[in-house]
Structures are given as C-alpha cells and as structure tokens.
Design an enzyme around this catalytic site. Structure first.
Site, mmCIF file in Angstrom:
data_model
loop_
_atom_site.group_PDB
_atom_site.id
_atom_site.type_symbol
_atom_site.label_atom_id
_atom_site.label_comp_id
_atom_site.label_asym_id
_atom_site.label_seq_id
_atom_site.Cartn_x
_atom_site.Cartn_y
_atom_site.Cartn_z
ATOM 1 N N GLU A 1 -4.147 2.402 -7.200
ATOM 2 C CA GLU A 1 -4.513 3.514 -6.317
ATOM 3 C C GLU A 1 -3.535 4.658 -6.507
ATOM 4 O OE1 GLU A 1 -4.606 2.440 -2.140
ATOM 5 O OE2 GLU A 1 -6.760 2.193 -2.392
ATOM 6 N N HIS B 1 0.854 -1.189 0.000
ATOM 7 C CA HIS B 1 0.000 0.000 0.000
ATOM 8 C C HIS B 1 0.891 1.242 0.000
ATOM 9 C CE1 HIS B 1 -2.837 3.050 1.296
ATOM 10 N NE2 HIS B 1 -3.801 2.204 0.949
HETATM 11 O O1 G3P Z 1 -6.568 1.255 0.804
HETATM 12 C C1 G3P Z 1 -7.581 2.080 0.403
HETATM 13 C C2 G3P Z 1 -7.187 3.468 0.377
HETATM 14 O O2 G3P Z 1 -5.894 3.758 0.232
HETATM 15 C C3 G3P Z 1 -8.109 4.404 -0.337
HETATM 16 O O3 G3P Z 1 -8.308 5.420 0.541
HETATM 17 O O4 G3P Z 1 -9.564 6.973 1.820
HETATM 18 O O5 G3P Z 1 -9.140 7.430 -0.585
HETATM 19 O O6 G3P Z 1 -10.728 5.644 0.072
HETATM 20 P P1 G3P Z 1 -9.500 6.426 0.451
#
Ligand code: G3P
Length: 219
Positions: A140, A92
């Site tokens: 992400e 992550h």
């Molecule tokens: O692991 C999920 C995360 O990094 C996404 O975060 O708070 O933008 O939904 P968020």
C-alpha cells in the site's frame, strides 16, 4: 482462504464506528461473494460484538506483541483469538510497528493460527517483512491511501515486482495490494498483476449503499 481476499478496513471512519460498525458489518455479510473471500477489519472497540453477532470473517486492525499480563493498553493475540477473530492487520501506514516488534507479533499470531496481513508501503519494506513469512503482505503506497487514484493504475510495475519478490523469499506468502481501490476494474487489475486480493478502506464504508457498492465491485 484460497479464494481472492477482499479485506475491508473500517479504520475509524464515522460511517463505521460504534453501532454503525455493526450495521455495516451486517450489510456486508449479506453480499453475494461466490468468487471472493470477504473479510472486514472493524474498529478495535467494535471487533468483539461484530465477531459475536455477524457471520463474516473478522480481522483486527492491530495486535501487540505481548501475551496476557501487566500490559496496559495493549492488544493481545490470545484475546483476539478467543473473540473469534480470524486474522490481524499489522504495520499499517497509520499504525506502524518496528520490525523487531513485528517479528514477535507474527510469531505469537502464527502459534494461535491467526492469519497475518503485514502492510508495506515500499518494495524495500516488502522485502524486509517477507522474511517474517506472514500469510499476506499488503503493498500500500502511503501517498495513495485515502485517494481515488487506484494503486493498480498508479503502480502496476511495483505490484508485479512485489509479487515476484515475495514469491522468491517465501512462496507461501500471498500478496494483496491496497490504496484507492474503488471499482471492480481495480480488483480485476490487481488479480491480473498477480496479487491474491485487495485491501479496501474508504470506498466501501463511505458508499451511499455499501452492500450494493461492494456487490458491484465483486461481479
Ligand atoms: O487498509 C486499507 C487502506 O489503507 C486503503 O485505504 O481508503 O485508499 O482504500 P483506501
């Protein structure tokens, strides 16, 4: 897990730490979720209690490459498996793992039949980690994590490219996307772009009524 995966990362949010993590897990375990597979990644120190006491799939937020032995402060896949954990989030943006180490972690998790969700914040990183043939790759973009700008609105073309890229490298690896996911339209869009689910952080633990909030997202 063939239904789209909704993986909720509790991180170390105060709303989901300690006994609040158990409460939140219990609430989310009651969510009507026919079309989706819902899993949670509680804080590391609440993982065992939640896996023991709540009927919901539990993932670990991290895993080390080591087995049992003289490894102070590390997290072994063997212990996670014994705890009833079903999978692990790896690499992550908030807990990066060097590629060489990641390879060893994925190997040990596969041997123990633990699902692996490897996070990647760019297309070139997606390409590198796809070679490890994990269960899932979660695209992400770091800059959108924690925001309310959904990755599905900001980076639709990158998501499509990530799905195509992974399919070319290993057709068994599924793609998730995450960052800023906060409503049912985001999930709908993510699936339309070819992913098989999403990774959600702040939106659920920080919701006034997390159960109702998630149910609205899963309609
Ligand atoms: O692991 C999920 C995360 O990094 C996404 O975060 O708070 O933008 O939904 P968020």
């Amino acid at each position: 897990m063939t239904r789209p995966l909704i993986l909720i990362n509790f991180k170390l949010y105060k709303e989901a730490a300690g006994s609040k993590g158990l409460d939140l897990a219990r609430k989310l375990s009651k969510v009507k979720k026919s079309k989706y597979e819902v899993a949670i990644a509680p804080s590391l120190l609440t993982t065992k209690e939640i896996a023991d006491k709540v009927n919901i799939k539990v993932f670990s937020q991290h895993c080390s490459e080591v087995g049992l032995g003289a490894h102070t402060g590390r997290i072994s896949a063997i212990e996670l498996k014994k705890m009833g954990v079903k999978g692990v989030i790896l690499n992550h943006s908030e807990r990066k793992i060097p590629l060489k180490v990641l390879k060893k972690v994925v190997t040990s998790c596969k041997k123990l039949k633990l699902h692996t969700v490897i996070c990647a914040s760019t297309l070139s990183e997606v390409k590198k980690v796809a070679e490890l043939k994990p269960t899932y790759i979660a695209y992400e973009p770091k800059e959108l994590i924690g925001s309310d700008i959904s990755v599905t609105d900001a980076k639709p073309k990158i998501i499509i490219k990530a799905v195509e890229l992974v399919k070319r490298i290993n057709k068994n690896t599924r793609v998730l996307c995450g960052a800023g996911i906060h409503c049912k339209e985001d999930i709908g869009q993510a699936l339309l772009l070819g992913t098989t689910g999403v990774l959600i952080g702040h939106a659920v633990p920080k919701a006034k009524d997390p159960k109702k909030f998630l149910e609205k997202m899963l309609i």
